[in-house]
Design a protein around this motif. Sequence first.
Motif, PDB file in Angstrom:
ATOM      1  N   ILE A  51      38.017 109.323  50.076  1.00 17.99           N
ATOM      2  CA  ILE A  51      39.020 108.448  50.886  1.00 17.99           C
ATOM      3  C   ILE A  51      40.420 109.311  51.112  1.00 17.99           C
ATOM      4  N   ASN A  52      40.950 109.091  52.103  1.00 20.49           N
ATOM      5  CA  ASN A  52      42.107 109.517  52.483  1.00 20.49           C
ATOM      6  C   ASN A  52      43.418 108.969  51.698  1.00 20.49           C
ATOM      7  N   TRP A  53      44.483 109.314  51.746  1.00 19.88           N
ATOM      8  CA  TRP A  53      45.549 109.294  51.234  1.00 19.88           C
ATOM      9  C   TRP A  53      45.859 107.531  51.223  1.00 19.88           C
ATOM     10  N   ASN A  54      45.881 107.022  52.348  1.00 19.28           N
ATOM     11  CA  ASN A  54      46.236 105.594  52.485  1.00 19.28           C
ATOM     12  C   ASN A  54      44.986 104.635  52.511  1.00 19.28           C
ATOM     13  N   GLY A  55      43.604 105.129  52.302  1.00 23.20           N
ATOM     14  CA  GLY A  55      42.776 104.539  52.563  1.00 23.20           C
ATOM     15  C   GLY A  55      42.191 104.029  53.748  1.00 23.20           C
ATOM     16  N   GLY A  56      42.719 105.006  55.024  1.00 25.88           N
ATOM     17  CA  GLY A  56      42.246 104.512  56.101  1.00 25.88           C
ATOM     18  C   GLY A  56      41.245 105.231  56.750  1.00 25.88           C
ATOM     19  N   TRP A  57      40.409 106.087  56.110  1.00 31.03           N
ATOM     20  CA  TRP A  57      39.413 106.810  56.272  1.00 31.03           C
ATOM     21  C   TRP A  57      38.612 107.085  54.821  1.00 31.03           C
ATOM     22  N   THR A  58      37.237 106.592  55.202  1.00 35.42           N
ATOM     23  CA  THR A  58      36.257 106.971  53.985  1.00 35.42           C
ATOM     24  C   THR A  58      35.020 107.324  54.620  1.00 35.42           C
ATOM     25  N   TYR A  59      34.485 108.388  53.645  1.00 40.93           N
ATOM     26  CA  TYR A  59      33.466 109.146  54.137  1.00 40.93           C
ATOM     27  C   TYR A  59      32.425 109.339  52.874  1.00 40.93           C
ATOM     28  N   TYR A  60      31.013 109.399  53.405  1.00 42.07           N
ATOM     29  CA  TYR A  60      30.258 109.299  52.230  1.00 42.07           C
ATOM     30  C   TYR A  60      29.082 110.195  52.224  1.00 42.07           C
ATOM     31  N   ASP A  61      28.237 110.584  51.335  1.00 41.95           N
ATOM     32  CA  ASP A  61      27.195 111.319  51.468  1.00 41.95           C
ATOM     33  C   ASP A  61      26.029 110.538  51.820  1.00 41.95           C
ATOM     34  N   ASP A  62      25.405 110.993  52.881  1.00 43.04           N
ATOM     35  CA  ASP A  62      24.141 110.035  53.493  1.00 43.04           C
ATOM     36  C   ASP A  62      23.045 109.316  52.540  1.00 43.04           C
ATOM     37  N   SER A  63      23.020 110.035  51.389  1.00 42.15           N
ATOM     38  CA  SER A  63      22.297 109.105  50.259  1.00 42.15           C
ATOM     39  C   SER A  63      22.856 108.034  49.755  1.00 42.15           C
ATOM     40  N   VAL A  64      24.145 107.432  49.825  1.00 42.88           N
ATOM     41  CA  VAL A  64      24.862 106.446  49.439  1.00 42.88           C
ATOM     42  C   VAL A  64      25.484 105.547  50.699  1.00 42.88           C
ATOM     43  N   LYS A  65      25.444 106.236  51.723  1.00 45.18           N
ATOM     44  CA  LYS A  65      26.039 105.301  52.684  1.00 45.18           C
ATOM     45  C   LYS A  65      25.104 104.090  53.053  1.00 45.18           C
ATOM     46  N   GLY A  66      26.010 102.991  53.350  1.00 45.37           N
ATOM     47  CA  GLY A  66      25.606 101.581  53.223  1.00 45.37           C
ATOM     48  C   GLY A  66      25.492 101.056  52.058  1.00 45.37           C
ATOM     49  N   ARG A  67      25.491 101.617  50.776  1.00 50.72           N
ATOM     50  CA  ARG A  67      25.485 101.009  49.482  1.00 50.72           C
ATOM     51  C   ARG A  67      26.409 101.401  48.734  1.00 50.72           C
ATOM     52  N   PHE A  68      27.342 102.214  48.775  1.00 49.05           N
ATOM     53  CA  PHE A  68      28.468 102.420  47.910  1.00 49.05           C
ATOM     54  C   PHE A  68      29.836 102.238  49.015  1.00 49.05           C
ATOM     55  N   THR A  69      30.963 101.971  48.385  1.00 45.85           N
ATOM     56  CA  THR A  69      32.070 101.674  48.861  1.00 45.85           C
ATOM     57  C   THR A  69      33.178 102.357  48.260  1.00 45.85           C
ATOM     58  N   ILE A  70      33.845 103.152  48.743  1.00 49.31           N
ATOM     59  CA  ILE A  70      34.996 103.582  47.921  1.00 49.31           C
ATOM     60  C   ILE A  70      36.354 103.134  48.425  1.00 49.31           C
ATOM     61  N   SER A  71      37.188 102.863  47.545  1.00 50.28           N
ATOM     62  CA  SER A  71      38.466 102.097  48.072  1.00 50.28           C
ATOM     63  C   SER A  71      39.530 102.552  46.822  1.00 50.28           C
ATOM     64  N   ARG A  72      40.791 102.178  47.207  1.00 48.60           N
ATOM     65  CA  ARG A  72      41.780 102.650  46.397  1.00 48.60           C
ATOM     66  C   ARG A  72      43.225 101.695  46.597  1.00 48.60           C
ATOM     67  N   ASP A  73      43.749 101.713  45.727  1.00 48.83           N
ATOM     68  CA  ASP A  73      44.857 100.681  45.503  1.00 48.83           C
ATOM     69  C   ASP A  73      46.173 101.391  45.152  1.00 48.83           C
ATOM     70  N   ASN A  74      46.870 102.009  45.874  1.00 42.79           N
ATOM     71  CA  ASN A  74      48.241 103.073  45.637  1.00 42.79           C
ATOM     72  C   ASN A  74      48.914 102.243  44.565  1.00 42.79           C
ATOM     73  N   ALA A  75      49.124 101.090  44.879  1.00 39.69           N
ATOM     74  CA  ALA A  75      50.214 100.479  44.042  1.00 39.69           C
ATOM     75  C   ALA A  75      49.542 100.392  42.387  1.00 39.69           C
ATOM     76  N   LYS A  76      48.531 100.431  42.286  1.00 39.92           N
ATOM     77  CA  LYS A  76      47.873 100.471  40.797  1.00 39.92           C
ATOM     78  C   LYS A  76      47.477 101.912  40.526  1.00 39.92           C
ATOM     79  N   ASN A  77      47.738 102.880  41.400  1.00 39.79           N
ATOM     80  CA  ASN A  77      47.271 104.237  41.008  1.00 39.79           C
ATOM     81  C   ASN A  77      45.980 104.336  40.718  1.00 39.79           C
ATOM     82  N   THR A  78      44.892 103.632  41.328  1.00 35.87           N
ATOM     83  CA  THR A  78      43.429 103.438  41.193  1.00 35.87           C
ATOM     84  C   THR A  78      42.378 103.508  42.244  1.00 35.87           C
ATOM     85  N   VAL A  79      41.479 104.370  42.106  1.00 29.29           N
ATOM     86  CA  VAL A  79      40.467 104.425  43.109  1.00 29.29           C
ATOM     87  C   VAL A  79      39.223 103.761  42.612  1.00 29.29           C
ATOM     88  N   TYR A  80      38.436 103.164  43.459  1.00 30.59           N
ATOM     89  CA  TYR A  80      37.171 102.361  42.784  1.00 30.59           C
ATOM     90  C   TYR A  80      35.981 102.909  43.660  1.00 30.59           C
TER      91      TYR A  80
END
Length: 123
Positions: A51-80
């Motif tokens: 995931i890029n710095w502001n969460g505006g772009w995400t990218y995945y390996d094909d093996s998890v695409k459609g099943r996994f979701t990456i996200s981030r909350d910069n106010a909480k310094n956390t990525v999920y």
Amino acid sequence: QVQLVESGGGLAQAGGSLRLSCAASGRTFSMYTMGWFRQAPGKEREFVAGINWNGGWTYYDDSVKGRFTISRDNAKNTVYLQMNSLKPEDTAVYYCAASSQYGSRWYGDFGSWGQGTQVTVSS
């Protein structure tokens, strides 16, 4: 560099869900591309999602695409990493990592790593 601590791993049944979190220390968290990698016993560490710095772009390996979701909350310094429709082959130690390289999938571009959290999926 940032210090990273993962949490949220555990045991799930096939078809189930888990949510991983990665807490970062340091005031520069929002400057980094963040990634999730995994390593199964006897296998190479592999890229899962990024995931890029502001969460505006995400990218995945094909093996998890459609099943996994990456996200981030910069106010909480956390990525999920939300993992749905889990499969036994998703079993691995999952690591979060930080990179100053935009859009990288190569582990060598990631300079900061967490200690990892175990995810085990039973069939």
